[in-house]
Design a protein around this motif. Sequence first.
Motif, PDB file in Angstrom:
ATOM      1  N   THR A   1      -7.483  -5.108  -8.471  1.00  0.00           N
ATOM      2  CA  THR A   1      -6.801  -3.967  -7.858  1.00  0.00           C
ATOM      3  C   THR A   1      -5.718  -3.357  -8.747  1.00  0.00           C
ATOM      4  O   THR A   1      -5.666  -2.129  -8.905  1.00  0.00           O
ATOM      5  CB  THR A   1      -6.214  -4.361  -6.493  1.00  0.00           C
ATOM      6  OG1 THR A   1      -7.273  -4.803  -5.638  1.00  0.00           O
ATOM      7  CG2 THR A   1      -5.507  -3.181  -5.841  1.00  0.00           C
TER       8      THR A   1
ATOM      9  N   PHE B   1      -6.067  -0.348  -1.247  1.00  0.00           N
ATOM     10  CA  PHE B   1      -5.473  -1.185  -0.204  1.00  0.00           C
ATOM     11  C   PHE B   1      -6.507  -2.148   0.367  1.00  0.00           C
ATOM     12  O   PHE B   1      -6.249  -3.342   0.530  1.00  0.00           O
ATOM     13  CB  PHE B   1      -4.903  -0.287   0.892  1.00  0.00           C
ATOM     14  CG  PHE B   1      -4.458  -1.018   2.128  1.00  0.00           C
ATOM     15  CD1 PHE B   1      -3.345  -1.841   2.109  1.00  0.00           C
ATOM     16  CD2 PHE B   1      -5.151  -0.855   3.317  1.00  0.00           C
ATOM     17  CE1 PHE B   1      -2.927  -2.507   3.256  1.00  0.00           C
ATOM     18  CE2 PHE B   1      -4.736  -1.512   4.463  1.00  0.00           C
ATOM     19  CZ  PHE B   1      -3.624  -2.341   4.436  1.00  0.00           C
TER      20      PHE B   1
ATOM     21  N   ALA C   1       0.829  -1.206   0.000  1.00  0.00           N
ATOM     22  CA  ALA C   1       0.000   0.000   0.000  1.00  0.00           C
ATOM     23  C   ALA C   1       0.863   1.255   0.000  1.00  0.00           C
ATOM     24  O   ALA C   1       0.563   2.231  -0.691  1.00  0.00           O
ATOM     25  CB  ALA C   1      -0.924  -0.002   1.215  1.00  0.00           C
TER      26      ALA C   1
ATOM     27  N   GLY D   1      -5.724   5.419  -2.604  1.00  0.00           N
ATOM     28  CA  GLY D   1      -4.798   4.375  -2.166  1.00  0.00           C
ATOM     29  C   GLY D   1      -5.374   3.519  -1.056  1.00  0.00           C
ATOM     30  O   GLY D   1      -5.182   2.294  -1.035  1.00  0.00           O
TER      31      GLY D   1
END
Length: 257
Positions: free
Chosen positions: A165, A152, A83, A148
């Motif tokens: 993702t 994540f 992440a 983000g």
Amino acid sequence: MRNFTAGVRTLGTGFGTILRSPKLLLIGAVPALLSTVLLVGALGVLIYFSGDLIGWMTPFAEDWAQAWQRTVRIVVGIALIGAAALVGSLSFIALTLLIGGPFYEHIAEVAEKRWGLNSTGDGAGWLRQTGRGVRDSAKLVLITLAGGLVLFALGFVPVAGQVVTPILAALFGAWVISLEMVGLVFQRGGLRLRERHRVLRRHRARVLGFGLSTYFLCLVPVVQLVVIPSAVVGGTLLAHRLLDPAAAGSQDVQLRA
């Protein structure tokens, strides 16, 4: 598909302009290098203290069997570092533009003069223009952080998260990069971030062609030092094409001549 390819070519025009001018390349590479050092350093600090952070994030696993505890903490550690790397890659350009704002504005103005494009603004002074840039950059960093965090969380979805993702990250990153790179022209005209969104949405294919090519090239170490100033030039041309298609169209003819 034609508009998508046109977006890619816009970045190519930026590369051509920068590579033919070593001075502009040097000016544009310095802020990108500083941003790289800062982000890599921050990632290094995170990795160094990751053991303590992972322990703080997984207190529920203290009484678990050793094998399960280790497994959970390895997964959390990989997700944490992943992440951080994702957010770093997405915020790299925003940070670079924030550090090198005056340098990139100079590069954009040189490109506009070379192409014969209108570089006049709404009459706002230097201080006001700088304030606009800082404000919009801060907003884009917050948008990047929020995106983000969402990506994540999606990464924890079994199977689908690992497939979807990266695709969403690339699309999101491309859109944010495009918003950032057209910013110099839009800010000069007094157009706010929400107005950038509105204009770019009307030209999604062209914008994604430009943004995706920039996003993937920025993932390549060292190459990103050339990509950023090239994308500033390409983003300047893209902004003029979106805001004034007639003027940009005549400029396209000059480039091909």
